[in-house]
Design an enzyme around this catalytic site. Structure first.
Site, mmCIF file in Angstrom:
data_model
loop_
_atom_site.group_PDB
_atom_site.id
_atom_site.type_symbol
_atom_site.label_atom_id
_atom_site.label_comp_id
_atom_site.label_asym_id
_atom_site.label_seq_id
_atom_site.Cartn_x
_atom_site.Cartn_y
_atom_site.Cartn_z
ATOM 1 N N HIS A 75 59.730 -13.106 -153.622
ATOM 2 C CA HIS A 75 60.636 -12.010 -153.980
ATOM 3 C C HIS A 75 59.982 -10.684 -153.597
ATOM 4 C CE1 HIS A 75 63.570 -9.663 -156.122
ATOM 5 N NE2 HIS A 75 62.584 -8.989 -156.686
ATOM 6 N N GLY A 107 64.302 -28.655 -104.738
ATOM 7 C CA GLY A 107 64.071 -30.091 -104.914
ATOM 8 C C GLY A 107 65.374 -30.868 -104.846
ATOM 9 N N GLY A 154 86.019 -13.171 -122.403
ATOM 10 C CA GLY A 154 85.379 -14.270 -123.128
ATOM 11 C C GLY A 154 84.640 -13.786 -124.358
ATOM 12 N N ALA A 172 82.386 -13.469 -118.842
ATOM 13 C CA ALA A 172 81.511 -14.328 -119.670
ATOM 14 C C ALA A 172 82.342 -15.482 -120.211
ATOM 15 C CB ALA A 172 80.893 -13.505 -120.798
ATOM 16 N N VAL A 173 82.825 -16.312 -119.280
ATOM 17 C CA VAL A 173 83.764 -17.370 -119.673
ATOM 18 C C VAL A 173 83.088 -18.736 -119.732
ATOM 19 C CG1 VAL A 173 85.795 -16.160 -118.800
ATOM 20 C CG2 VAL A 173 84.529 -17.673 -117.283
ATOM 21 N N GLY A 174 81.782 -18.745 -119.797
ATOM 22 C CA GLY A 174 81.064 -20.010 -119.929
ATOM 23 C C GLY A 174 80.175 -20.290 -118.727
ATOM 24 N N LYS A 222 67.901 -10.511 -125.413
ATOM 25 C CA LYS A 222 67.360 -10.107 -126.723
ATOM 26 C C LYS A 222 66.595 -8.791 -126.610
ATOM 27 C CE LYS A 222 69.458 -12.906 -127.516
ATOM 28 N NZ LYS A 222 70.171 -13.966 -126.786
ATOM 29 N N ASP A 256 70.783 -27.826 -119.772
ATOM 30 C CA ASP A 256 72.162 -27.397 -119.496
ATOM 31 C C ASP A 256 72.875 -28.281 -118.481
ATOM 32 O OD1 ASP A 256 71.660 -25.281 -121.170
ATOM 33 O OD2 ASP A 256 72.136 -23.708 -119.709
HETATM 34 P P1 FAD Z 1 67.692 -23.198 -116.747
HETATM 35 O O1 FAD Z 1 67.037 -22.289 -117.675
HETATM 36 O O2 FAD Z 1 68.970 -22.768 -116.117
HETATM 37 O O3 FAD Z 1 66.619 -23.510 -115.607
HETATM 38 C C1 FAD Z 1 66.900 -24.277 -114.498
HETATM 39 C C2 FAD Z 1 65.950 -23.894 -113.389
HETATM 40 O O4 FAD Z 1 66.058 -24.847 -112.350
HETATM 41 C C3 FAD Z 1 66.257 -22.544 -112.740
HETATM 42 O O5 FAD Z 1 65.104 -21.758 -112.750
HETATM 43 C C4 FAD Z 1 66.681 -22.890 -111.315
HETATM 44 O O6 FAD Z 1 66.251 -21.927 -110.357
HETATM 45 C C5 FAD Z 1 65.967 -24.200 -111.093
HETATM 46 N N1 FAD Z 1 66.610 -25.076 -110.124
HETATM 47 C C6 FAD Z 1 67.893 -25.507 -110.134
HETATM 48 N N2 FAD Z 1 68.102 -26.378 -109.119
HETATM 49 C C7 FAD Z 1 66.920 -26.486 -108.472
HETATM 50 C C8 FAD Z 1 66.499 -27.240 -107.350
HETATM 51 N N3 FAD Z 1 67.323 -28.074 -106.727
HETATM 52 N N4 FAD Z 1 65.223 -27.098 -106.931
HETATM 53 C C9 FAD Z 1 64.370 -26.257 -107.567
HETATM 54 N N5 FAD Z 1 64.698 -25.535 -108.633
HETATM 55 C C10 FAD Z 1 65.970 -25.659 -109.085
HETATM 56 N N6 FAD Z 1 69.931 -19.994 -125.208
HETATM 57 C C11 FAD Z 1 69.320 -19.941 -126.409
HETATM 58 O O7 FAD Z 1 68.900 -20.979 -126.928
HETATM 59 N N7 FAD Z 1 69.145 -18.739 -127.054
HETATM 60 C C12 FAD Z 1 69.595 -17.569 -126.540
HETATM 61 O O8 FAD Z 1 69.418 -16.512 -127.154
HETATM 62 C C13 FAD Z 1 70.254 -17.602 -125.288
HETATM 63 N N8 FAD Z 1 70.705 -16.460 -124.724
HETATM 64 C C14 FAD Z 1 71.277 -16.509 -123.489
HETATM 65 C C15 FAD Z 1 71.720 -15.325 -122.928
HETATM 66 C C16 FAD Z 1 72.291 -15.329 -121.670
HETATM 67 C C17 FAD Z 1 72.752 -14.027 -121.069
HETATM 68 C C18 FAD Z 1 72.404 -16.553 -120.954
HETATM 69 C C19 FAD Z 1 72.987 -16.576 -119.568
HETATM 70 C C20 FAD Z 1 71.976 -17.743 -121.506
HETATM 71 C C21 FAD Z 1 71.411 -17.734 -122.791
HETATM 72 N N9 FAD Z 1 70.976 -18.911 -123.394
HETATM 73 C C22 FAD Z 1 70.387 -18.855 -124.638
HETATM 74 C C23 FAD Z 1 71.128 -20.227 -122.753
HETATM 75 C C24 FAD Z 1 69.803 -20.676 -122.124
HETATM 76 O O9 FAD Z 1 69.392 -19.720 -121.185
HETATM 77 C C25 FAD Z 1 69.965 -22.028 -121.466
HETATM 78 O O10 FAD Z 1 70.490 -22.955 -122.391
HETATM 79 C C26 FAD Z 1 68.633 -22.562 -120.965
HETATM 80 O O11 FAD Z 1 68.069 -21.674 -120.041
HETATM 81 C C27 FAD Z 1 68.797 -23.938 -120.332
HETATM 82 O O12 FAD Z 1 67.565 -24.376 -119.883
HETATM 83 P P2 FAD Z 1 67.418 -25.390 -118.657
HETATM 84 O O13 FAD Z 1 65.957 -25.643 -118.521
HETATM 85 O O14 FAD Z 1 68.318 -26.532 -118.844
HETATM 86 O O15 FAD Z 1 67.988 -24.625 -117.382
HETATM 87 P P1 AMP Z 2 81.570 -19.683 -124.085
HETATM 88 O O1 AMP Z 2 81.926 -20.906 -123.293
HETATM 89 O O2 AMP Z 2 81.202 -19.941 -125.517
HETATM 90 O O3 AMP Z 2 80.565 -18.812 -123.384
HETATM 91 O O4 AMP Z 2 82.895 -18.806 -124.204
HETATM 92 C C1 AMP Z 2 83.676 -18.423 -123.101
HETATM 93 C C2 AMP Z 2 85.036 -17.957 -123.615
HETATM 94 O O5 AMP Z 2 85.798 -17.435 -122.533
HETATM 95 C C3 AMP Z 2 85.874 -19.058 -124.246
HETATM 96 O O6 AMP Z 2 86.138 -18.718 -125.594
HETATM 97 C C4 AMP Z 2 87.141 -19.098 -123.402
HETATM 98 O O7 AMP Z 2 88.299 -19.316 -124.197
HETATM 99 C C5 AMP Z 2 87.171 -17.699 -122.781
HETATM 100 N N1 AMP Z 2 87.955 -17.617 -121.525
HETATM 101 C C6 AMP Z 2 87.924 -18.469 -120.470
HETATM 102 N N2 AMP Z 2 88.781 -18.081 -119.489
HETATM 103 C C7 AMP Z 2 89.393 -16.942 -119.933
HETATM 104 C C8 AMP Z 2 90.391 -16.043 -119.391
HETATM 105 N N3 AMP Z 2 90.947 -16.222 -118.175
HETATM 106 N N4 AMP Z 2 90.779 -14.972 -120.128
HETATM 107 C C9 AMP Z 2 90.226 -14.754 -121.351
HETATM 108 N N5 AMP Z 2 89.296 -15.563 -121.914
HETATM 109 C C10 AMP Z 2 88.871 -16.643 -121.226
#
Ligand code: FAD
Ligand code: AMP
Length: 478
Positions: free
Chosen positions: A451, A122, A188, A276-278, A58, A319
């Site tokens: 407004h 952990g 993606g 950026a495929v997920g 952001k 996640d």
């Molecule tokens: P995470 O944030 O992934 O945190 C997990 C933590 O656990 C990490 O710090 C890791 O180091 C630690 N960890 C893992 N295993 C261990 C272990 N065994 N021991 C100790 N530590 C460990 N979401 C939104 O809602 N809004 C957004 O605008 C948004 N933008 C995003 C942009 C990008 C580029 C990306 C990559 C993600 C974005 N997301 C956004 C998604 C969001 O970041 C995640 O959904 C969120 O961070 C998930 O939170 P979490 O606590 O489950 O895991």
């Molecule tokens: P998201 O999971 O929302 O971050 O989106 C990832 C996107 O990547 C999805 O829409 C997939 O269809 C796309 N994707 C995954 N693998 C490939 C690939 N090999 N070529 C092009 N697009 C892909």
């Protein structure tokens, strides 16, 4: 003697750190384990979201938008500038400072609330014991009454485009470019691909997005995804749908990407490629073989609706479990789990988690799409209001997009709010509040809206559901 806590949280992302703070607030003796180190080798709390996700993306989206506006959006306001220039390392540096401030803020909150921070890796053992391995290899066993697994996710790698963090990068690498790539490829067209593609396109990169699916943003309402595709294409993003990447070859500072589409085998050359495929759940070395915690068929930790794992007293959130990969979903699951540990009745409303794509215009929605409701056989009334008819949007010269509200035809209850346009994320939150309280479109229509505001578009869309919009011609007659 080993340390003992009421609650041990593994992972300090928005799931884990929020859970830890809440647990401490509720009087539970709490520790949070985190291993992530920043570039200076210091422990950084906040997880993906604060370090390499929501916040840094952001920051760059906001900076790049200001640059784009200064170049392309000022003259209509009668403002002229000498040539607008950009210092990418300064922009990226500003982002790093914001990250530092926020991750440091989590450390302060831990201190203020009495959460013990444990640095290291952990691993859950049998019997709710946790093995903590420090960076120097020292191992300590910690005991807990309750363990919350919040280890998050990491980017998915695909064999056709192996990330080297130089020419082929993942989302983390794409937040660190020190100059604008001339030709940028993005694999993606998901949220992350579109946001990061937008950043660099606004700064001057020629961006091509390769998306395997034929449908653009399939999770969004079709009216919204159609409008988004039209707008992003007009902005210069070359979005190729039905284009599946099959291989790549790095030659020095460029990469040749091969893909297949309806016309057959294609290839295209980029200076940088973002994969950026997920994202996939992080469970590596998290669970001892006898921990008793099960994974589901996709590798996520298996949990029920209350984030309870297969082991009593062990929970998993964010996640690393099923559902939307969003920071606010992770945090609310953390709160729910801790409340339940305390014996309070708490639950999540998984139907009302807002989704947002922070492009310009922003895209946001909550609830169901018109297409899903049709498939479910629900009769609906739909009200839309374009920002082109909003005085506030006109004043801001930001008139793209619309608000769409879908209500049950029989009860008038709001079932979905979909916005593409300025401040869509903020507007959709109003819809989420209304829906949580079971509002009808008429209820929203009867509210007084300030407004001129962008929120009036939500008001008018609600009125339009029953043919009562004032500032547009109603499709539906009363
Ligand atoms: P995470 O944030 O992934 O945190 C997990 C933590 O656990 C990490 O710090 C890791 O180091 C630690 N960890 C893992 N295993 C261990 C272990 N065994 N021991 C100790 N530590 C460990 N979401 C939104 O809602 N809004 C957004 O605008 C948004 N933008 C995003 C942009 C990008 C580029 C990306 C990559 C993600 C974005 N997301 C956004 C998604 C969001 O970041 C995640 O959904 C969120 O961070 C998930 O939170 P979490 O606590 O489950 O895991
Ligand atoms: P998201 O999971 O929302 O971050 O989106 C990832 C996107 O990547 C999805 O829409 C997939 O269809 C796309 N994707 C995954 N693998 C490939 C690939 N090999 N070529 C092009 N697009 C892909």
């Amino acid at each position: 003697m080993s340390q003992k806590f009421d609650v041990v949280v593994i992972g300090a992302g928005p799931g884990g750190y929020v859970a830890a703070i809440k647990a401490a607030q509720l009087g539970l003796k709490t520790a949070c384990i985190e291993k992530y180190q920043d570039k200076e080798g210091k422990l950084a709390l906040g997880g993906t979201c604060l370090n390499v996700g929501c916040i840094p993306s952001k920051a760059l989206l906001d900076s790049s938008w200001k640059f784009y506006e200064a170049k392309n959006g000022f003259s209509i306001h009668g403002i002229s500038t000498s040539e607008v220039s950009m210092d990418v390392p300064a922009m990226v540096g500003r982002k790093a400072n914001i990250v530092k401030g926020l991750t440091g803020g989590v450390a302060s909150l831990f201190k203020a609330n009495g959460v013990t921070t444990l640095q290291g890796h952990g691993k859950l053992l049998a019997g709710k014991k946790v093995e903590l391995t420090a960076a120097d290899g020292t191992v300590e066993i910690i005991e807990a009454d309750h363990v919350i697994l919040a280890s998050g996710s990491r980017p998915i790698d695909i064999p056709p485009a192996p990330v080297d963090q130089k020419v082929i990068v993942d989302s983390t690498g794409a937040l660190e470019f020190q100059q604008v790539p001339q030709r940028l490829g993005v694999i993606g067209a998901g949220v992350i691909g579109l946001e990061l593609g937008s950043v660099w396109a606004r700064l001057g990169a020629q961006v091509t997005v390769l998306e395997a699916l034929d449908k653009f943003i399939p999770a969004a309402d079709e009216a919204v995804s159609k409008e988004a595709l039209k707008t992003f294409t007009k902005q210069g993003l070359d979005i190729k749908l039905g284009a599946r990447v099959t291989g790549s070859k790095v030659n020095g500072e460029e990469v040749v990407v091969s893909y297949t589409d309806a016309a057959g085998e294609q290839s295209i050359t980029f200076d940088r490629l973002i994969v950026a495929v997920g994202r996939r759940p992080v469970t590596t070395d998290l669970l001892a073989s006898d921990s008793g915690v099960d994974l589901d068929e996709r590798g996520f930790i298996y949990v029920d609706d209350y984030c309870t794992t297969s082991v009593p007293g062990v929970y998993a959130i964010g996640d690393v479990v099923r559902g939307l990969m969003l920071a606010h979903k992770a945090s609310e699951e953390g709160i729910m789990v801790v409340e339940r540990i305390k014996g309070h009745k708490a639950q999540m409303n998984y139907n009302l988690i807002p989704s947002v794509i922070y492009t310009h215009p922003e895209i946001a929605w909550v609830g169901k799409t018109e297409q899903t409701l049709k498939t479910e056989g629900v009769e609906v009334n739909v009200g839309t209001f374009p920002f082109a008819a909003s005085g506030r949007a006109m004043a801001a010269n930001d008139t793209g997009g619309f608000v769409k509200i879908i209500a049950d035809a029989k009860t008038d209850r709001v079932l979905g709010v979909h916005v593409i346009g300025p401040s869509a994320a903020e507007l959709v939150q109003q819809g989420a509040i209304a829906m949580e309280f079971g509002s009808s479109a008429e209820d929203i229509g009867m509210m007084v809206f300030s407004h001129p505001t962008l929120s009036e578009a939500l008001h008018e869309a609600a009125l339009a559901v029953n043919g009562g919009a004032i500032h547009i011609q109603n499709r539906k007659k009363r």
